[in-house]
Scaffold this active site. Structure first.
Site, PDB file in Angstrom:
ATOM      1  N   GLY A   1       0.861  -1.174   0.000  1.00  0.00           N
ATOM      2  CA  GLY A   1       0.000   0.000   0.000  1.00  0.00           C
ATOM      3  C   GLY A   1       0.892   1.217   0.000  1.00  0.00           C
ATOM      4  N   ALA A   2       0.449   2.268  -0.634  1.00  0.00           N
ATOM      5  CA  ALA A   2       1.322   3.408  -0.926  1.00  0.00           C
ATOM      6  C   ALA A   2       2.099   3.910   0.287  1.00  0.00           C
ATOM      7  CB  ALA A   2       0.505   4.539  -1.539  1.00  0.00           C
ATOM      8  N   GLU A   3       1.392   4.268   1.350  1.00  0.00           N
ATOM      9  CA  GLU A   3       2.065   4.874   2.508  1.00  0.00           C
ATOM     10  C   GLU A   3       2.876   3.847   3.300  1.00  0.00           C
ATOM     11  OE1 GLU A   3      -1.602   7.192   1.413  1.00  0.00           O
ATOM     12  OE2 GLU A   3      -1.170   5.080   1.824  1.00  0.00           O
TER      13      GLU A   3
ATOM     14  N   GLY B   1       6.534   4.670  -7.589  1.00  0.00           N
ATOM     15  CA  GLY B   1       6.356   6.046  -7.140  1.00  0.00           C
ATOM     16  C   GLY B   1       6.544   6.187  -5.644  1.00  0.00           C
ATOM     17  N   ASP B   2       6.134   5.175  -4.879  1.00  0.00           N
ATOM     18  CA  ASP B   2       6.290   5.219  -3.425  1.00  0.00           C
ATOM     19  C   ASP B   2       7.769   5.190  -3.031  1.00  0.00           C
ATOM     20  OD1 ASP B   2       3.475   5.031  -3.326  1.00  0.00           O
ATOM     21  OD2 ASP B   2       3.606   2.846  -3.385  1.00  0.00           O
TER      22      ASP B   2
ATOM     23  N   ASP C   1     -10.416  -4.891  -4.503  1.00  0.00           N
ATOM     24  CA  ASP C   1     -11.506  -5.443  -3.696  1.00  0.00           C
ATOM     25  C   ASP C   1     -11.290  -4.887  -2.282  1.00  0.00           C
ATOM     26  OD1 ASP C   1     -13.521  -6.880  -2.500  1.00  0.00           O
ATOM     27  OD2 ASP C   1     -12.416  -8.781  -2.478  1.00  0.00           O
TER      28      ASP C   1
ATOM     29  N   ASN D   1      -1.198  10.841  -6.389  1.00  0.00           N
ATOM     30  CA  ASN D   1      -1.660   9.462  -6.592  1.00  0.00           C
ATOM     31  C   ASN D   1      -3.153   9.343  -6.935  1.00  0.00           C
ATOM     32  OD1 ASN D   1       0.513   7.744  -6.479  1.00  0.00           O
ATOM     33  ND2 ASN D   1       0.270   7.170  -4.345  1.00  0.00           N
TER      34      ASN D   1
END
Length: 340
Positions: free
Chosen positions: A34-36, A280-281, A105, A167
């Site tokens: 997950g991004a963060e 990107g993260d 999902d 994002n």
């Protein structure tokens, strides 16, 4: 040790083996990302005190998600337990001219149904110097957007530096709603991170003479985008990743950092991609590390883009590279020769 807090959703990632398509695969590899959370892993690997904040169910899958961060040294003590489910995303890796695909999902996940009273930001921000979130988080629900705003207000009260990766995710919300919500949140942001599409999708700010699908990028156009973003929100800096997509496997990769009215560009890397999710993260993690440590603009963008270039060679969401590996690449050694 400098302490950074990131806030967002940690999801279960289910992916077919190798380059199999969803319709071909009879089994899926389960990892988390997950991004963060991805940013927090990068920062922990670089030796910073990285704390990830979210809400996850109080069952074994929620615990497995937390354990995936703990093994890299991420502080998960502020993760709230509760709710019914861990969000899931399915990832099909692209190849040649076939693009990668992501299916979500994640509706009604624990963090999407979180309430403002779940988080004590005054306590969470004790001793913190930097707060990072992305545009994915407030897109999860109106309640999470409100929680994000509360976090930003508390961060500003404490003079905590704030970064945000725009994002934009069209599968989570419309451009119109993203523009409205992010338009309010970005007034609390110091450093904005974006790619070649985000500024256009969220704020209608577009680089001139650029076609992301043909790989044609115009540097002056991106300087103009960064200046317009800065003029609108008062950012201290705007960082933009520049991806020239030759195919799903081969991209040219570089970046720009705009601060104090001028822009610097990194060197360009020709990448053969193993896994682009989290690219990107990893750029955001490298940029935050660089700025916290007082790097000048040129050194900061070189470190960030080199870190992200290396991530494209790593399977999964998390960027498992060291400072030394990033510095070696940023310093000019892109040979890929065996290290003995």
């Amino acid at each position: 040790m400098k302490k950074v807090v990131t806030f967002g959703e940690l999801m279960l990632r289910l992916a077919p083996e190798g380059y199999l398509r969803f319709l071909q695969s009879e089994k899926y590899q389960a990892t988390f990302g997950g991004a963060e959370a991805n940013v927090a892993v990068s920062l922990a690997n670089y030796g910073l005190d990285a704390c990830f904040v979210s809400k996850l169910p109080d069952h074994e899958i929620g615990q497995s998600a937390i354990n995936s961060l703990r093994k890299f040294g991420v502080d998960t003590s502020k993760v709230v337990r509760g709710g019914d489910r861990v969000g899931v995303y399915y990832c099909e890796k692209g190849a040649s001219q076939r693009p990668s695909k992501v299916i979500y999902d994640r509706a009604n996940s624990s963090i999407a149904t979180a309430k403002p009273e779940d988080f004590n930001w005054a306590e969470i921000f004790d001793g913190v110097c930097w707060f990072h979130f992305t545009g994915i988080t407030p897109a999860l629900s109106d309640s999470v957007a409100e929680i994000t705003l509360q976090a930003l207000k508390e961060a500003k009260k404490r003079n905590i530096t704030v970064s945000c990766d725009l994002n934009f995710r069209k599968k989570l919300w419309s451009k119109e709603k993203a523009g409205k919500v992010m338009g309010e949140l970005c007034h609390y942001v110091d450093y904005c991170i974006a790619n070649e599409e985000d500024a256009k999708d969220v704020f209608g700010i577009e680089a001139d003479n650029t076609d992301i699908y043909s790989g044609k990028l115009n540097r002056d156009g991106y300087i103009s985008v960064a200046k317009k973003l800065t003029d609108r929100f008062g950012f201290k800096g705007v960082a933009i990743t520049l991806r020239e997509s030759l195919s799903a496997n081969d991209n040219n990769w570089s970046g720009m950092l705009y601060t104090d009215g001028s822009a610097v560009f990194s060197k360009k890397y020709a990448m053969h991609i193993v896994d682009r999710v989290g690219g990107g993260d990893s750029f955001g993690g490298g940029l935050i590390y660089s700025l916290i440590n007082g790097y000048d603009a040129q050194k900061a963008i070189e470190f960030a883009i080199a870190a992200s270039c290396l991530k494209h060679s790593v399977e999964g969401d998390y960027n498992m590279v060291s400072i030394k590996e990033v510095e070696t690449l940023a310093g000019g050694d892109a040979s890929g020769r065996v290290q003995r």
